[in-house]
Structures are given as structure tokens and as C-alpha cells.
Design a protein around this motif. Structure first.
Motif, PDB file in Angstrom:
ATOM      1  N   LEU A  20       0.836  -1.198   0.000  1.00  0.00           N
ATOM      2  CA  LEU A  20       0.000   0.000   0.000  1.00  0.00           C
ATOM      3  C   LEU A  20       0.878   1.258   0.000  1.00  0.00           C
ATOM      4  N   CYS A  21       1.995   1.213   0.717  1.00  0.00           N
ATOM      5  CA  CYS A  21       2.928   2.350   0.717  1.00  0.00           C
ATOM      6  C   CYS A  21       3.578   2.529  -0.656  1.00  0.00           C
ATOM      7  N   TYR A  22       3.936   1.413  -1.295  1.00  0.00           N
ATOM      8  CA  TYR A  22       4.508   1.502  -2.638  1.00  0.00           C
ATOM      9  C   TYR A  22       3.504   2.124  -3.610  1.00  0.00           C
ATOM     10  N   SER A  23       2.243   1.732  -3.489  1.00  0.00           N
ATOM     11  CA  SER A  23       1.234   2.298  -4.394  1.00  0.00           C
ATOM     12  C   SER A  23       1.083   3.798  -4.170  1.00  0.00           C
ATOM     13  N   ALA A  24       1.196   4.237  -2.919  1.00  0.00           N
ATOM     14  CA  ALA A  24       1.116   5.670  -2.621  1.00  0.00           C
ATOM     15  C   ALA A  24       2.289   6.419  -3.239  1.00  0.00           C
ATOM     16  N   ASN A  25       3.433   5.752  -3.366  1.00  0.00           N
ATOM     17  CA  ASN A  25       4.606   6.357  -3.994  1.00  0.00           C
ATOM     18  C   ASN A  25       4.596   6.209  -5.510  1.00  0.00           C
ATOM     19  N   GLY A  26       3.527   5.599  -6.036  1.00  0.00           N
ATOM     20  CA  GLY A  26       3.425   5.425  -7.477  1.00  0.00           C
ATOM     21  C   GLY A  26       4.217   4.269  -8.028  1.00  0.00           C
ATOM     22  N   LYS A  27       4.721   3.379  -7.166  1.00  0.00           N
ATOM     23  CA  LYS A  27       5.510   2.223  -7.615  1.00  0.00           C
ATOM     24  C   LYS A  27       4.600   1.001  -7.667  1.00  0.00           C
ATOM     25  N   MET A  28       3.797   0.946  -8.717  1.00  0.00           N
ATOM     26  CA  MET A  28       2.758  -0.090  -8.776  1.00  0.00           C
ATOM     27  C   MET A  28       3.319  -1.491  -8.987  1.00  0.00           C
ATOM     28  N   ASP A  29       4.435  -1.615  -9.705  1.00  0.00           N
ATOM     29  CA  ASP A  29       5.021  -2.947  -9.894  1.00  0.00           C
ATOM     30  C   ASP A  29       5.455  -3.542  -8.556  1.00  0.00           C
ATOM     31  N   ALA A  30       6.112  -2.712  -7.742  1.00  0.00           N
ATOM     32  CA  ALA A  30       6.535  -3.179  -6.420  1.00  0.00           C
ATOM     33  C   ALA A  30       5.325  -3.440  -5.537  1.00  0.00           C
ATOM     34  N   ALA A  31       4.299  -2.609  -5.677  1.00  0.00           N
ATOM     35  CA  ALA A  31       3.084  -2.786  -4.879  1.00  0.00           C
ATOM     36  C   ALA A  31       2.417  -4.108  -5.211  1.00  0.00           C
ATOM     37  N   ILE A  32       2.282  -4.404  -6.479  1.00  0.00           N
ATOM     38  CA  ILE A  32       1.607  -5.649  -6.887  1.00  0.00           C
ATOM     39  C   ILE A  32       2.432  -6.863  -6.471  1.00  0.00           C
ATOM     40  N   ALA A  33       3.758  -6.744  -6.530  1.00  0.00           N
ATOM     41  CA  ALA A  33       4.602  -7.848  -6.070  1.00  0.00           C
ATOM     42  C   ALA A  33       4.345  -8.131  -4.586  1.00  0.00           C
ATOM     43  N   ASP A  34       4.202  -7.072  -3.793  1.00  0.00           N
ATOM     44  CA  ASP A  34       3.900  -7.261  -2.359  1.00  0.00           C
ATOM     45  C   ASP A  34       2.498  -7.823  -2.152  1.00  0.00           C
ATOM     46  N   PHE A  35       1.553  -7.355  -2.941  1.00  0.00           N
ATOM     47  CA  PHE A  35       0.186  -7.875  -2.821  1.00  0.00           C
ATOM     48  C   PHE A  35       0.152  -9.370  -3.147  1.00  0.00           C
ATOM     49  N   ASP A  36       0.904  -9.769  -4.181  1.00  0.00           N
ATOM     50  CA  ASP A  36       0.985 -11.195  -4.526  1.00  0.00           C
ATOM     51  C   ASP A  36       1.612 -11.997  -3.390  1.00  0.00           C
ATOM     52  N   ASP A  37       2.664 -11.425  -2.790  1.00  0.00           N
ATOM     53  CA  ASP A  37       3.306 -12.112  -1.659  1.00  0.00           C
ATOM     54  C   ASP A  37       2.333 -12.243  -0.487  1.00  0.00           C
ATOM     55  N   ALA A  38       1.571 -11.185  -0.232  1.00  0.00           N
ATOM     56  CA  ALA A  38       0.597 -11.224   0.869  1.00  0.00           C
ATOM     57  C   ALA A  38      -0.450 -12.301   0.610  1.00  0.00           C
ATOM     58  N   ASP A  39      -0.898 -12.391  -0.638  1.00  0.00           N
ATOM     59  CA  ASP A  39      -1.898 -13.406  -0.998  1.00  0.00           C
ATOM     60  C   ASP A  39      -1.339 -14.808  -0.799  1.00  0.00           C
ATOM     61  N   ARG A  40      -0.082 -14.987  -1.140  1.00  0.00           N
ATOM     62  CA  ARG A  40       0.547 -16.305  -1.012  1.00  0.00           C
ATOM     63  C   ARG A  40       0.853 -16.647   0.446  1.00  0.00           C
ATOM     64  N   MET A  41       1.183 -15.636   1.258  1.00  0.00           N
ATOM     65  CA  MET A  41       1.538 -15.870   2.666  1.00  0.00           C
ATOM     66  C   MET A  41       0.322 -16.095   3.556  1.00  0.00           C
ATOM     67  N   HIS A  42      -0.851 -15.702   3.096  1.00  0.00           N
ATOM     68  CA  HIS A  42      -2.038 -15.785   3.953  1.00  0.00           C
ATOM     69  C   HIS A  42      -2.334 -17.236   4.310  1.00  0.00           C
ATOM     70  N   PRO A  43      -2.580 -17.528   5.581  1.00  0.00           N
ATOM     71  CA  PRO A  43      -2.891 -18.918   5.974  1.00  0.00           C
ATOM     72  C   PRO A  43      -4.225 -19.361   5.394  1.00  0.00           C
ATOM     73  N   SER A  44      -4.287 -20.612   5.032  1.00  0.00           N
ATOM     74  CA  SER A  44      -5.505 -21.136   4.398  1.00  0.00           C
ATOM     75  C   SER A  44      -6.690 -21.162   5.355  1.00  0.00           C
ATOM     76  N   THR A  45      -6.414 -21.110   6.660  1.00  0.00           N
ATOM     77  CA  THR A  45      -7.502 -21.176   7.641  1.00  0.00           C
ATOM     78  C   THR A  45      -8.140 -19.819   7.894  1.00  0.00           C
ATOM     79  N   GLY A  46      -7.503 -18.742   7.465  1.00  0.00           N
ATOM     80  CA  GLY A  46      -8.019 -17.403   7.743  1.00  0.00           C
ATOM     81  C   GLY A  46      -9.018 -16.920   6.714  1.00  0.00           C
ATOM     82  N   ASP A  47      -9.429 -15.652   6.863  1.00  0.00           N
ATOM     83  CA  ASP A  47     -10.382 -15.040   5.952  1.00  0.00           C
ATOM     84  C   ASP A  47      -9.623 -14.486   4.749  1.00  0.00           C
ATOM     85  N   LYS A  48      -9.293 -15.354   3.812  1.00  0.00           N
ATOM     86  CA  LYS A  48      -8.487 -14.942   2.663  1.00  0.00           C
ATOM     87  C   LYS A  48      -9.289 -14.084   1.693  1.00  0.00           C
ATOM     88  N   LEU A  49     -10.584 -14.278   1.665  1.00  0.00           N
ATOM     89  CA  LEU A  49     -11.428 -13.503   0.750  1.00  0.00           C
ATOM     90  C   LEU A  49     -11.353 -12.017   1.078  1.00  0.00           C
TER      91      LEU A  49
END
Length: 430
Positions: A129-158
């Protein structure tokens, strides 16, 4: 100098005040014993609860100075920098927090006294979210993908995926509408071990002394009366007695003379003095409840010259990094110019967000509006680290259509409505 037990009990008192939401009084007690990362961190959380974020940043910086591997301190300080639009510093803190996670997806701080679990996906999303605020969308999306992958399957992933979609759609404006992950600040305080607190409290193993007087007022004796009575019965008498002799059954009565009276009087005075001295030595006053609770006394006075409740200039703080003690030039302070206002609103208009699905994994990329099919295919291949180009399909109504050239790609983009700012979704296969 206060003892370790005094400090331990004062720490416990401060935690009780914190739980009662008396944060200012809790801060006063904590400030007096602030010499560890746990105490400084707890002070930072107390400052957050009374809306003093600059002091909170200062306290968290001291916690990091005490323990440079304290991931939770970097995480909370990064959130505070984000709130104040210091995005460069927030990115640095979230990066340090991720590094100090040491490849763990979660750190359970419950084991060391604080009721919170720190998740890596929360840190990654916040940094994105900080990267997106700085206009670095490629880095932001890379972090978002990492967050999606790191999320535990038992949590509220939706819920996470919805936040990611919203953040990517909004681009550099996401910080105005999407919230970072935070913690429950009403409970985030480090507490001392219950076992240590139990052992630190005063215990009277001997009980309360009790004076037992002698059975006869002339006896300078304090003890069990039964023993004395028994010994009197077994006395072997010597001296003149009235009666029928030593073997008689009548009560023996000792003859009294003037000498006896004077001796008895002197003995009585001596006995009274001895008994008074004995009572003085044995008297133990009851312990007041206020003192029985702790081994020593009063609240420990502050080690510092003054309680840190006054405003703090965070631009002069030592943040515990090699960059020095000042905030980075790419950040905005209160009253400065927002980075968001400097980023062009048209930044996102020339980019397309592509959501890619491959073998149950979902990732996102940003491509320019004039991207070619080969470039799109190559970027997707690189995103999934595939050894060869992947076959792409898009959805047209209920049908899945193969994307094999520029024309297919243009049709997929038109169906998705990318020119109006919407994203396109593709499905990949080997």
C-alpha cells in the motif's frame, strides 16, 4: 536503587492500569522502569491509545534501539509513519519487520507476554500500500501477490483478496480508501510472567507471633501452660511444711515468714520487669494491606529527568537504521506537500492490471496499454517462473476462449473494459 522485585511488581501494576484504560498513570509507572524493549514498546502502545503518535514513535524507536530484531516494533512504527504520510520510512520499517520475521509466516508474541500474533501477509500488504502511494505499482503488486501467497488457508483470505483488488484498482489513490492491517492496541502490552509475580510477592512463612502468659502472675514465663502445671505437680518440696508430712494426703501449705514476704515481693517486681521485656521483644504489629502486597515500598521514581509526555520532534529521532536520524526526503511531514498530490492522476490510465490464474495460484501484473501479445505472455511466464511460455485463455460470457495473438488479446481487453480502468483476468496452462 530499586530491587528487581520492586520493578517487577511495578511493571505488573502498570499493566493493570493499562487494562483499566488508565494509560497516563500506566505510562508514569512504566517510564520509571523503562530499560528494556518490552517496556518501551508498551509505552509506545499506551501513547497510541492517548492519541500521542509522535511520542509513540519515539518510544518504539527506543524499543528498537534495545532490540534491533523486534519485528513487532518496526511493524507498529511503520503504521504510524503511514498515518503521517511518511511513506518512505513506512516502507523501510515494513521491510525491516519482514526481514526480522526470518522467513516465518507468523510470530506468536503470546509466548513472551503479549496477546498478539504478527502475520507476514499483513506486513507485506501494508508495504504494498505504501509503494502504491509512492506510485511504484510494480513493487506494490509484487507485495500484494506475496501477501496473498503468505495468507494462511484457515483465515479469511477472501477479505484480503478484496482489499488487494481495491488497492490495485485505485492505484496511488488507494491510501485514501484502503486501510492498512493494524493490531488491537487496547491489548497490545507486554506483561511480566505470572509465575515471577507470584514469587515476587511477600510471603509470611512464620505466621503472626502470639504471646502466651504464665499461669501465675509471679512467673516470668511465656510458653505452654500445661508444661508448667505438670512440672509444678512433680516438684520435690524442701522446707518447712504444715500437714502430716511428705507422704500425707492432705494439701501441703508452706509456712510464710517476713523473709518470705519480702522475697516474694522482690521476686514479683523482678518477674514483672522480665515479663515486660519479654512482651516488648515478642510484640509484632500487623502488616498493613498496602505493604503486604509488595516486598518494599512505594512507586519507583522515574529514571529520566521528566516524563516523556511533551511533544517530540520525530525528525530528530534515531530510527535505528543506517540512514541516520532524519526522515527521508521522499516523505511528507505535517504541513508538507503530500506525495499523492504530486503523483499524476493519469499514472494508472496508461497501465492495465492483469490478474493471472495458474495451477491454483493467482498473481497480478501491470502492463502498458500498448503491450504486445508476446510481451504479455513473456511477463506472465516470468511472473510464475515458468521454463516456457504459458497458454492463455480469457472468459467470454460462460465460455473460455484461447488467446493466441494480438487480435485475441485486444478482444479480451475490450470485453474486460480495460479502457475504462477495469482489469482483465486470464487463465494460464502449460
Amino acid at each position: 536503587m530499586p530491587s528487581v522485585k520492586d520493578e517487577l511488581l511495578q511493571w505488573n501494576d502498570a499493566c493493570q492500569l493499562f487494562e483499566a484504560k488508565d494509560y497516563k498513570q500506566s505510562l508514569i509507572l512504566l517510564d520509571a522502569i523503562a530499560d528494556t524493549s518490552k517496556i518501551h514498546f508498551s509505552m509506545g502502545i499506551a501513547f497510541i491509545n492517548i492519541k500521542k503518535e509522535e511520542q509513540a514513535i519515539a518510544a518504539l524507536s527506543k524499543a528498537i534501539a534495545c532490540d534491533k530484531y523486534m519485528a513487532i516494533a518496526y511493524y507498529v512504527r511503520g503504521i504510524l509513519f503511514f498515518r503521517r504520510d511518511f511513506f518512505a520510512e513506512a516502507i523501510a520499517d515494513f521491510s525491516d519487520a519482514l526481514e526480522n520475521m526470518r522467513s516465518n509466516l507468523v510470530i506468536d508474541y503470546t509466548q513472551i507476554g503479549m496477546a498478539h500474533k504478527l502475520h507476514a501477509f499483513e506486513i507485506a500488504f501494508n508495504r504494498g500500500l505504501c509503494y502504491s502511494a509512492n506510485g511504484k505499482m510494480d513493487a506494490a503488486i509484487a507485495d500484494f501477490d506475496d501477501a496473498d501467497r503468505m495468507h494462511p488457508s484457515t483465515g479469511d483470505k477472501l477479505a484480503l483478496e478484496e482489499k488487494i483488488d481495491q488497492a490495485v484498482d485505485l492505484g496511488d489513490r488507494a491510501v485514501d480508501y484502503v486501510n492498512v492491517f493494524e493490531m488491537d492496541y487496547s491489548k497490545a502490552v507486554f506483561k511480566p510472567s505470572e509465575e515471577k509475580i507470584k514469587n515476587a510477592k511477600r510471603v509470611n512463612y512464620l505466621g503472626t507471633s502470639k504471646v502466651v502468659a504464665g499461669v501465675d502472675e509471679t512467673d516470668a514465663f511465656a510458653g505452654f501452660s500445661g508444661t508448667l502445671v505438670k512440672s509444678q505437680k512433680n516438684l520435690v518440696n524442701s522446707g518447712p511444711f504444715e500437714g502430716n508430712g511428705m507422704g500425707g494426703s492432705e494439701t501441703l501449705t508452706r509456712k510464710k515468714s517476713l523473709t518470705d514476704v519480702s522475697v516474694s515481693s522482690a521476686r514479683k517486681e523482678k518477674a514483672d520487669a522480665a515479663r515486660a521485656a519479654t512482651l516488648t521483644r515478642m510484640r509484632i504489629d500487623p502488616v498493613p494491606d498496602s505493604l503486604a502486597r509488595r516486598p518494599s515500598a512505594p512507586v519507583i521514581s522515574s529514571r529520566n529527568s521528566s516524563m516523556a509526555l511533551d511533544p517530540v520532534d520525530i525528525s530528530k529521532l534515531d530510527l535505528g537504521r543506517a540512514t541516520g536520524g532524519t526522515l527521508r526526503s521522499g516523505s511528507r511531514g505535517a504541513g508538507g506537500t503530500s506525495l499523492r498530490s504530486e503523483v499524476s492522476e493519469s499514472r494508472m490510465s496508461d497501465k492495465i492490471r492483469v490478474k493471472c490464474n495458474y495451477k491454483g495460484d493467482t498473481r497480478q501484473i501491470m502492463v502498458p496499454m500498448d503491450v504486445t501479445f508476446k510481451e504479455l505472455q513473456s511477463k506472465i511466464q516470468k511472473k510464475f517462473d515458468s521454463s516456457r511460455p504459458l497458454r492463455l485463455k480469457y472468459k467470454d460470457g460462460d465460455a473460455m476462449v484461447m488467446m493466441s495473438d494480438e487480435e485475441d488479446m485486444e478482444i479480451a481487453f475490450d470485453i474486460a473494459g480495460v479502457r475504462s480502468g477495469k482489469s482483465v483476468e486470464v487463465w494460464c496452462s502449460d
